[in-house]
Design a protein around this motif. Sequence first.
Motif, PDB file in Angstrom:
ATOM      1  N   THR A  49      32.234  31.422   5.213  1.00  0.00           N
ATOM      2  CA  THR A  49      31.422  30.812   4.162  1.00  0.00           C
ATOM      3  C   THR A  49      29.982  31.270   4.348  1.00  0.00           C
ATOM      4  O   THR A  49      29.427  31.156   5.442  1.00  0.00           O
ATOM      5  CB  THR A  49      31.499  29.275   4.227  1.00  0.00           C
ATOM      6  OG1 THR A  49      32.875  28.883   4.141  1.00  0.00           O
ATOM      7  CG2 THR A  49      30.723  28.641   3.093  1.00  0.00           C
ATOM      8  N   THR A  50      29.394  31.790   3.289  1.00  0.00           N
ATOM      9  CA  THR A  50      28.017  32.274   3.361  1.00  0.00           C
ATOM     10  C   THR A  50      27.047  31.098   3.333  1.00  0.00           C
ATOM     11  O   THR A  50      27.427  29.965   3.044  1.00  0.00           O
ATOM     12  CB  THR A  50      27.697  33.209   2.178  1.00  0.00           C
ATOM     13  OG1 THR A  50      27.733  32.447   0.966  1.00  0.00           O
ATOM     14  CG2 THR A  50      28.654  34.388   2.110  1.00  0.00           C
ATOM     15  N   TYR A  56      34.579  33.875   1.448  1.00  0.00           N
ATOM     16  CA  TYR A  56      35.114  35.233   1.448  1.00  0.00           C
ATOM     17  C   TYR A  56      36.287  35.308   2.418  1.00  0.00           C
ATOM     18  O   TYR A  56      36.335  34.573   3.403  1.00  0.00           O
ATOM     19  CB  TYR A  56      34.051  36.238   1.916  1.00  0.00           C
ATOM     20  CG  TYR A  56      32.983  36.542   0.904  1.00  0.00           C
ATOM     21  CD1 TYR A  56      32.983  37.747   0.213  1.00  0.00           C
ATOM     22  CD2 TYR A  56      31.966  35.639   0.642  1.00  0.00           C
ATOM     23  CE1 TYR A  56      31.993  38.040  -0.713  1.00  0.00           C
ATOM     24  CE2 TYR A  56      30.976  35.915  -0.281  1.00  0.00           C
ATOM     25  CZ  TYR A  56      30.984  37.124  -0.960  1.00  0.00           C
ATOM     26  OH  TYR A  56      30.011  37.410  -1.879  1.00  0.00           O
ATOM     27  N   VAL A  69      30.510  38.786   7.923  1.00  0.00           N
ATOM     28  CA  VAL A  69      29.495  37.813   7.507  1.00  0.00           C
ATOM     29  C   VAL A  69      28.294  38.549   6.911  1.00  0.00           C
ATOM     30  O   VAL A  69      27.794  38.183   5.839  1.00  0.00           O
ATOM     31  CB  VAL A  69      29.059  36.913   8.682  1.00  0.00           C
ATOM     32  CG1 VAL A  69      27.822  36.108   8.320  1.00  0.00           C
ATOM     33  CG2 VAL A  69      30.201  36.004   9.112  1.00  0.00           C
ATOM     34  N   ALA A  72      29.214  39.898   3.472  1.00  0.00           N
ATOM     35  CA  ALA A  72      29.339  38.818   2.493  1.00  0.00           C
ATOM     36  C   ALA A  72      27.954  38.296   2.094  1.00  0.00           C
ATOM     37  O   ALA A  72      27.697  38.049   0.904  1.00  0.00           O
ATOM     38  CB  ALA A  72      30.195  37.692   3.057  1.00  0.00           C
ATOM     39  N   GLU A  73      27.087  38.122   3.061  1.00  0.00           N
ATOM     40  CA  GLU A  73      25.721  37.665   2.755  1.00  0.00           C
ATOM     41  C   GLU A  73      25.007  38.680   1.870  1.00  0.00           C
ATOM     42  O   GLU A  73      24.301  38.306   0.928  1.00  0.00           O
ATOM     43  CB  GLU A  73      24.926  37.409   4.031  1.00  0.00           C
ATOM     44  CG  GLU A  73      25.407  36.229   4.848  1.00  0.00           C
ATOM     45  CD  GLU A  73      25.123  34.866   4.230  1.00  0.00           C
ATOM     46  OE1 GLU A  73      24.425  34.768   3.190  1.00  0.00           O
ATOM     47  OE2 GLU A  73      25.628  33.873   4.796  1.00  0.00           O
TER      48      GLU A  73
END
Length: 82
Positions: A49-50, A56, A69, A72-73
């Motif tokens: 989770t961002t 994601y 991570v 995704a960010e």
Amino acid sequence: IRSNSRDYPRPVPVELFEQSPFNLAPSTIAATLKSLSCSQEFQDITSLTTAAGAVYLFSTLYLKRGYAVFLAEQDGSLAGNP
């Protein structure tokens, strides 16, 4: 999920599965992810989770968590940019 992690490499936003051609309800997605997490065959499929709250999915066979991570960010921060 695995092919995106391996070939591109990138995590997949869960919201993708709510859109065409999948058109899955959030409850169906959640139930499927729960089922996957209980299956030995899919233990490499995990989520993150961002900071913005986006979820994601990625495969730990092809992406390390920290890199997933980061990707995704970055994806989330570029979503609103033209």
